[in-house]
Design an enzyme around this catalytic site. Structure first.
Site, PDB file in Angstrom:
ATOM      1  N   HIS A 116       0.857  -1.216   0.038  1.00 36.00           N
ATOM      2  CA  HIS A 116      -0.006  -0.055  -0.020  1.00 36.00           C
ATOM      3  C   HIS A 116       0.895   1.315  -0.124  1.00 36.00           C
ATOM      4  O   HIS A 116       0.424   2.442  -0.087  1.00 36.00           O
ATOM      5  CB  HIS A 116      -1.050   0.079   1.239  1.00 36.00           C
ATOM      6  CG  HIS A 116      -0.311   0.331   2.344  1.00 36.00           C
ATOM      7  ND1 HIS A 116       0.105  -0.798   3.370  1.00 36.00           N
ATOM      8  CD2 HIS A 116      -0.018   1.403   3.279  1.00 36.00           C
ATOM      9  CE1 HIS A 116       0.899  -0.454   4.287  1.00 36.00           C
ATOM     10  NE2 HIS A 116       0.536   1.161   4.524  1.00 36.00           N
TER      11      HIS A 116
HETATM   12  C1  UD1 Z   1      -2.525   5.472   5.342  1.00 36.30           C
HETATM   13  C2  UD1 Z   1      -1.276   6.198   6.155  1.00 36.30           C
HETATM   14  C3  UD1 Z   1       0.057   5.119   6.133  1.00 36.30           C
HETATM   15  C4  UD1 Z   1      -0.570   3.780   6.819  1.00 36.30           C
HETATM   16  C5  UD1 Z   1      -1.879   3.176   6.100  1.00 36.30           C
HETATM   17  C6  UD1 Z   1      -2.291   1.936   6.759  1.00 36.30           C
HETATM   18  C7  UD1 Z   1      -1.032   8.454   6.016  1.00 36.30           C
HETATM   19  C8  UD1 Z   1      -0.178   9.703   5.193  1.00 36.30           C
HETATM   20  N1  UD1 Z   1      -0.879   7.346   5.206  1.00 36.30           N
HETATM   21  O1  UD1 Z   1      -2.356   5.254   4.036  1.00 36.30           O
HETATM   22  O2  UD1 Z   1       0.929   5.545   6.690  1.00 36.30           O
HETATM   23  O3  UD1 Z   1       0.588   3.034   6.419  1.00 36.30           O
HETATM   24  O4  UD1 Z   1      -2.723   4.118   6.126  1.00 36.30           O
HETATM   25  O5  UD1 Z   1      -3.288   1.171   5.971  1.00 36.30           O
HETATM   26  O6  UD1 Z   1      -1.316   8.856   6.949  1.00 36.30           O
HETATM   27  N2  UD1 Z   1      -9.630   4.132   1.367  1.00 36.30           N
HETATM   28  C9  UD1 Z   1     -10.751   3.598   1.371  1.00 36.30           C
HETATM   29  N3  UD1 Z   1     -11.361   3.256   2.605  1.00 36.30           N
HETATM   30  C10 UD1 Z   1     -10.931   3.504   3.800  1.00 36.30           C
HETATM   31  C11 UD1 Z   1      -9.750   4.218   3.667  1.00 36.30           C
HETATM   32  C12 UD1 Z   1      -9.024   4.474   2.696  1.00 36.30           C
HETATM   33  O7  UD1 Z   1     -11.321   3.246   0.102  1.00 36.30           O
HETATM   34  O8  UD1 Z   1     -11.531   3.051   4.685  1.00 36.30           O
HETATM   35  C13 UD1 Z   1      -9.145   4.600   0.035  1.00 36.30           C
HETATM   36  C14 UD1 Z   1      -9.128   6.113  -0.361  1.00 36.30           C
HETATM   37  O9  UD1 Z   1      -9.126   6.179  -1.691  1.00 36.30           O
HETATM   38  C15 UD1 Z   1      -8.118   6.887   0.106  1.00 36.30           C
HETATM   39  C16 UD1 Z   1      -6.863   6.014  -0.152  1.00 36.30           C
HETATM   40  O10 UD1 Z   1      -7.557   4.725   0.289  1.00 36.30           O
HETATM   41  O11 UD1 Z   1      -7.794   8.044  -0.864  1.00 36.30           O
HETATM   42  C17 UD1 Z   1      -5.595   6.242   0.861  1.00 36.30           C
HETATM   43  O12 UD1 Z   1      -6.200   6.592   2.049  1.00 36.30           O
HETATM   44  P1  UD1 Z   1      -5.465   7.325   3.158  1.00 36.30           P
HETATM   45  O13 UD1 Z   1      -5.716   7.221   4.623  1.00 36.30           O
HETATM   46  O14 UD1 Z   1      -5.071   8.654   2.493  1.00 36.30           O
HETATM   47  O15 UD1 Z   1      -3.989   6.807   3.235  1.00 36.30           O
HETATM   48  P2  UD1 Z   1      -3.433   5.056   3.280  1.00 36.30           P
HETATM   49  O16 UD1 Z   1      -2.809   4.838   1.848  1.00 36.30           O
HETATM   50  O17 UD1 Z   1      -4.734   4.354   3.573  1.00 36.30           O
HETATM   51  N1  UDP Z   2      -3.876  -6.193   8.854  1.00 34.33           N
HETATM   52  C1  UDP Z   2      -4.937  -6.777   8.859  1.00 34.33           C
HETATM   53  N2  UDP Z   2      -5.527  -7.490   7.729  1.00 34.33           N
HETATM   54  C2  UDP Z   2      -5.011  -6.875   6.523  1.00 34.33           C
HETATM   55  C3  UDP Z   2      -3.891  -6.357   6.390  1.00 34.33           C
HETATM   56  C4  UDP Z   2      -2.958  -5.917   7.657  1.00 34.33           C
HETATM   57  O1  UDP Z   2      -5.368  -7.050   9.995  1.00 34.33           O
HETATM   58  O2  UDP Z   2      -5.771  -7.266   5.487  1.00 34.33           O
HETATM   59  C5  UDP Z   2      -3.052  -5.577   9.812  1.00 34.33           C
HETATM   60  C6  UDP Z   2      -1.531  -6.183  10.328  1.00 34.33           C
HETATM   61  O3  UDP Z   2      -1.568  -7.457  10.912  1.00 34.33           O
HETATM   62  C7  UDP Z   2      -0.928  -5.057  11.094  1.00 34.33           C
HETATM   63  C8  UDP Z   2      -1.759  -3.904  10.617  1.00 34.33           C
HETATM   64  O4  UDP Z   2      -2.789  -4.295   9.698  1.00 34.33           O
HETATM   65  O5  UDP Z   2      -1.381  -5.113  12.289  1.00 34.33           O
HETATM   66  C9  UDP Z   2      -0.842  -3.136   9.570  1.00 34.33           C
HETATM   67  O6  UDP Z   2      -1.407  -2.237   8.873  1.00 34.33           O
HETATM   68  P1  UDP Z   2      -0.946  -1.560   7.448  1.00 34.33           P
HETATM   69  O7  UDP Z   2      -0.267  -2.476   6.829  1.00 34.33           O
HETATM   70  O8  UDP Z   2      -2.075  -0.987   6.792  1.00 34.33           O
HETATM   71  O9  UDP Z   2       0.028  -0.157   8.133  1.00 34.33           O
HETATM   72  P2  UDP Z   2       1.355   0.170   8.373  1.00 34.33           P
HETATM   73  O10 UDP Z   2       1.843  -0.610   9.480  1.00 34.33           O
HETATM   74  O11 UDP Z   2       2.388   0.060   7.146  1.00 34.33           O
HETATM   75  O12 UDP Z   2       1.379   1.643   8.769  1.00 34.33           O
END
Ligand code: UD1
Ligand code: UDP
Length: 370
Positions: A205
């Protein structure tokens, strides 16, 4: 003593769960939970509250998605009203997402003490949005709780006051150790028709991997080769699903028949998937730590890590994003060259307890002094 605790995105939920539980041993602390709503899909948010027994947030700011500036600014505007209304003694933020820095900045500008859990981690890569969030949040925090010694060293190098820094272990691992037995009861392996020890798990991601079509295609070139040897289970983050759609990339077709692309799964299912995998391939931060404790080989599809201990003593190998390097690392693993499998100091399931004990001890005199 009132502490407002912030969650916003998926990895925050595993980190806050043990803290909310640890507060119960300190009845003088009133713990308020605020969800910014950065993540909002059922499988990116509510499911974790139910599975991990996290109390329902007192307030959900309902911010949702947006550009960095829009998302950060909207959280700040909404959270400022909360701080003015609730008047907490401290705000506690975890990790490195936009909700972390947004709420931290609001707190300190209103003169409220800021506590950062998972402080000091540095990838050294300022193109990562999380790296900026980490640097800024640490710079304005009053209490800094670190998961590993590198975090302490980074903070000291940046001139932080040593009295503010505490090496306490890892709250994400508190949650893992607490839930491992429950996770073993998950039926996810039979539900998707895979055998224990005979598949790979993939998550992606990071914007640097999925928002750049050339990098994403390169990663899938490597995955295409890997899935010929091992089925690949791929719970797809919503950001990544959107990029696949943009590129017209399909999973499970003739090119990638052995890649099972599924919706993001709940914590217990994901823990079971990791625990029984032959290898995990990921660009996640938290998953590098979880695989270290599970002693499952992890190939990190990034050029750097902010969690170096996972590669120094744990089962992580940071292999980059070039298909050749990924495949070479995969082959070495399949040939039996497994990584080290040590446990980082203090990753013992008691980090949240230590943190709340320290907060309780240090904030009492601070409050008495006004
Ligand atoms: C965010 C965090 C990242 C973290 C990740 C965990 C920031 C800058 N990034 O990235 O550090 O590792 O979360 O998963 O805070 N979206 C949905 N449904 C949701 C959430 C998001 O559809 O419930 C989609 C939307 O299109 C959105 C995109 O995902 O624009 C990105 O979501 P966003 O929260 O901006 O950043 P992440 O890539 O999820
Ligand atoms: N995780 C989860 N379901 C998924 C993918 C990840 O429960 O389908 C959990 C994973 O075990 C960990 C957390 O989500 O606890 C990690 O989140 P993510 O990779 O989104 O964010 P990051 O750690 O990179 O910020």
């Amino acid at each position: 003593m009132k502490i407002v605790n912030i969650v916003g995105a998926r990895p925050n939920f595993m980190k806050i769960a043990p803290l909310m539980e640890a507060y119960r041993a300190h009845p003088q602390i009133e713990a308020v939970l605020v969800h910014t709503g950065q993540h909002y899909d059922e499988r990116m948010s509510d499911l974790f509250f139910r599975q991990l027994g996290i109390p329902k947030p007192t307030i959900n700011l309902g911010i949702g998605s947006g550009s960095h500036a829009v998302q950060t600014a909207e959280v700040m505007k909404a959270f400022e009203r909360v701080v003015l209304d609730v008047r907490p003694d401290a705000v506690l933020v975890v990790g490195d997402v936009n909700s972390t820095i947004a709420c931290g900045l609001v707190a300190v500008k209103l003169g409220v003490r800021l506590i950062h859990v998972e402080a000091g981690l540095r990838s050294g890569d300022r193109t990562m949005p999380e790296e900026i969030n980490r640097i800024l949040t640490d710079a304005i925090s009053d209490q800094l709780f670190c998961t590993e010694q590198a975090g302490v060293d980074n903070l000291l190098r940046e001139g932080q006051n040593p009295a503010r820094i505490h090496l306490v272990g890892n709250v994400m691992i508190d949650t893992l150790l607490k839930n491992l037995d429950r996770a073993q009861a998950s039926t996810i392996l039979s539900d998707i028709g895979i055998e224990s020890g005979d598949y790979a798990v993939l998550t992606l991601h990071r914007p640097s991997n999925v928002d750049d079509p050339a990098v994403l295609r390169g990663l899938f070139q490597a995955i295409a080769a890997i899935q010929r040897e091992l089925p690949v289970v791929f719970p797809i983050h919503p950001r990544t699903r959107a990029r696949f759609a943009d590129l017209g990339m399909a999973l499970g077709g003739s090119e990638l028949p052995n890649v099972r692309g599924i919706d993001p799964v709940g914590y217990l299912d994901f823990l079971k998937l990791m625990a029984h995998a032959r290898v995990v391939l990921t660009d996640s931060g938290g998953i590098q730590e979880e695989t270290t404790i599970l002693k499952v080989p992890c190939l990190t599809l990034r050029e750097n890590t902010e969690r170096p201990i996972t590669a120094q003593v744990g089962s992580n190998r940071v292999v980059g994003t070039s298909p050749d390097r990924i495949l070479a690392a995969f082959r070495r693993l399949m040939d039996g060259d497994g990584p080290a499998c040590g446990t980082p100091p203090l990753w013992d399931g008691r980090a949240a307890e230590r943190i709340v004990d320290i907060i309780a001890a240090e904030h009492a005199p601070a409050m008495a002094a006004g």
